[in-house]
Design an enzyme around this catalytic site. Structure first.
Site, short mmCIF file in Angstrom:
data_model
loop_
_atom_site.label_atom_id
_atom_site.label_comp_id
_atom_site.label_asym_id
_atom_site.label_seq_id
_atom_site.Cartn_x
_atom_site.Cartn_y
_atom_site.Cartn_z
N HIS A 171 -2.25 2.84 3.48
CA HIS A 171 -2.48 2.93 1.99
C HIS A 171 -3.65 3.34 1.70
O HIS A 171 -4.67 3.13 2.49
CB HIS A 171 -2.14 1.38 1.60
CG HIS A 171 -1.93 1.26 0.26
ND1 HIS A 171 -3.04 1.08 -0.56
CD2 HIS A 171 -0.74 1.03 -0.64
CE1 HIS A 171 -2.43 0.74 -1.82
NE2 HIS A 171 -1.17 0.94 -1.95
N CYS A 214 1.04 5.46 -2.90
CA CYS A 214 -0.44 5.28 -2.57
C CYS A 214 -0.42 5.68 -1.17
O CYS A 214 -1.47 4.83 -0.41
CB CYS A 214 -0.71 3.73 -2.98
SG CYS A 214 -0.68 3.40 -4.83
N1 C6P Z 1 1.74 -1.29 -1.85
C1 C6P Z 1 3.72 -0.22 -2.67
O1 C6P Z 1 4.66 -0.03 -3.66
P1 C6P Z 1 -2.35 -4.68 -3.69
O2 C6P Z 1 -2.04 -3.37 -4.79
O3 C6P Z 1 -4.00 -4.82 -3.44
O4 C6P Z 1 -1.82 -5.80 -3.93
O5 C6P Z 1 -1.78 -4.14 -2.16
C2 C6P Z 1 -2.25 -2.96 -1.90
C3 C6P Z 1 -1.53 -2.77 -0.54
C4 C6P Z 1 -2.22 -2.29 0.68
N2 C6P Z 1 -1.72 -2.13 1.71
C5 C6P Z 1 -0.28 -1.94 1.75
C6 C6P Z 1 0.36 -1.70 3.22
C7 C6P Z 1 0.70 -1.85 0.64
O6 C6P Z 1 1.75 -1.79 0.74
C8 C6P Z 1 -0.07 -1.96 -0.43
C9 C6P Z 1 0.55 -1.95 -1.85
C10 C6P Z 1 2.41 -1.16 -3.06
O7 C6P Z 1 3.72 0.11 -1.57
C11 C6P Z 1 2.06 -0.75 -4.28
S1 C6P Z 1 0.89 0.63 -4.29
#
Ligand code: C6P
Length: 417
Positions: A131, A374
């Site tokens: 990500h 992302c």
């Molecule tokens: N992925 C998805 O739709 P946050 O935004 O900080 O809560 O998480 C970020 C994040 C980090 N690592 C992984 C493996 C993730 O899947 C995500 C968040 C969501 O896939 C929103 S982009």
């Protein structure tokens, strides 16, 4: 077709009754099917009620007041930390740092441990499937500190190339490995236990991004032996705005603070300041109090269902979904090996833009995500700009998978005209 029955006592209809948001129609007669759980999960009544009760009965700041409400809020906030500690089997509640989420946890490690320890000549190893939140913070720091970033490639079956990983560890001065446990696009469950051992044998630390594993399967940080592990509350039935950084105590003790402000200090003088003990050293300012208490309630909820039961239920759903999707002509699945997959099915339909797929599915009541999720470098590696993604959670059903397949067929038909 496989006979999908489960011996577990998991009662998905009873689970669904805990989530009021699921009992709605997209339009009259078309029930909503929520398959965007990798983006965020829905919240059970127990979490909603716990937060409601906090605001109705004991809303106050924590660690600051000596009045009744503040003491009640502090007790509930700290109890949530203990619940999280037990949930991931961390040795001490001092190793549980509340953050806003996975992104903040990774940035915290980069800006404290990374800033203090990384220099030109050092290597940080990440992977192509990460990500953005596990790529960009390291790029920002690398451009300032001059260390080198390496990325483990992804093989055709959606797994990591562990030979290249071993080569990096053997041949380069690797200081840190930073890797996702479960891919939010491919669903790949990376062999992080093995990767932890490999990293440690090479003298490197390892950070595990558990954003897509903690909500779905048992994770034990002591068994895993990861040095840092981060996750978000909102993907595991808790609210947004709360997440966790777990770190081994000796590492956290040695790390300088990141943000300065209230609660993270021991003493402040105009000439300089000293820092509070763990975990408060890393929790500057008024924290997300209701959200942390909500996270504690989410942990209770998941424990009551049982993480192993949740995992088995999702495995059954995902295996069925992959089998049905793979039968659709013109549909390409990414990361197809179901034995190594979390509850994610990313796909594209020949000749139809992923955003159009998601829009057509939405009109049939099916909520999925479309785009790069992302993970632009991964999509670049796959040779596509984006994909459509269905992702499952503890309240999804086999008949919802059937609804997804029917809607995919309709989307295909709509574009064939
Ligand atoms: N992925 C998805 O739709 P946050 O935004 O900080 O809560 O998480 C970020 C994040 C980090 N690592 C992984 C493996 C993730 O899947 C995500 C968040 C969501 O896939 C929103 S982009």
């Amino acid at each position: 077709m496989t006979n999908f029955t489960t011996a577990s006592p998991y009662d998905v209809e009873a689970v669904r009754a805990d989530f009021p948001i699921l009992a709605q129609d997209r339009r009259p007669g078309v029930p909503l099917v929520y398959l965007d759980n990798a983006a965020t999960s829905q919240k059970p009544l127990s979490v909603i009620n716990t937060m409601d009760e906090y605001y109705r009965r004991y809303n106050a700041n924590v660690h600051r007041g000596i009045h009744m409400l503040s003491e009640a809020a502090t007790a509930a906030y700290e109890e949530a930390r203990v619940k999280v500690r037990r949930f991931i089997n961390a040795p001490s509640k001092r190793e549980i740092i509340f953050t806003r989420g996975t992104t903040e946890g990774i940035n915290l490690v980069a800006q404290t441990w990374g800033r203090a320890n990384l220099k030109p000549g050092d290597v940080v190893v990440s992977t192509v499937m990460e990500h953005h939140s596990n790529i960009v913070p390291w790029q920002i720091l690398a451009s300032e500190k001059g260390f080198t970033l390496r990325f483990v490639p992804v093989l055709a079956d959606g797994t990591l190339d562990l030979d290249v990983f071993a080569k990096y560890l053997r041949e380069e001065p690797v200081k840190l490995v930073t890797v996702m446990h479960v891919s939010n696009v491919l669903g790949t469950i990376n062999p992080v236990d093995h990767m932890v051992r490999m990293a440690h044998e090479a003298g490197a630390l390892i950070l595990v991004d558990a954003a897509q594993s903690i909500p779905h399967m048992p994770v034990d940080v002591q068994a895993l032996d990861a040095d840092f592990l981060v996750f978000s509350g909102h993907k595991m039935c808790a609210p947004t705005g709360i997440g966790v950084l777990y770190g081994k105590r000796a590492l956290l003790d040695a790390m300088p603070p990141w943000m300065g402000g209230g609660d993270m200090i021991a003493q402040v003088r105009l000439e300089g300041s000293t820092w509070n003990e763990l975990p408060y050293k890393f929790e500057a300012g008024t924290p997300s109090i209701a959200e942390a208490i909500g996270l504690g309630a989410a942990v209770d909820y998941l424990n009551a269902l049982g993480m192993e039961h949740i995992h088995q239920h999702e495995k059954m759903l995902t295996t069925y979904a992959l089998e049905r999707l793979s039968e659709v002509a013109g549909l390409t699945l990414y990361g197809t090996d179901p034995t190594k997959k979390g509850a994610v099915a990313a796909f594209s339909l020949k000749g139809i833009h992923p955003h159009d797929v998601a829009q057509l599915l939405d009109s049939e009541g099916i909520a999925v995500r479309a785009g790069h999720h992302c993970a632009q470098p991964l999509h670049h590696h796959l040779g596509i700009n984006g994909s459509a993604r269905a992702s499952f959670y503890l309240y999804n059903t086999m008949s919802e998978v059937d609804r997804l397949i029917d809607a995919v067929d309709k989307a295909k038909a709509a574009f064939a005209v």
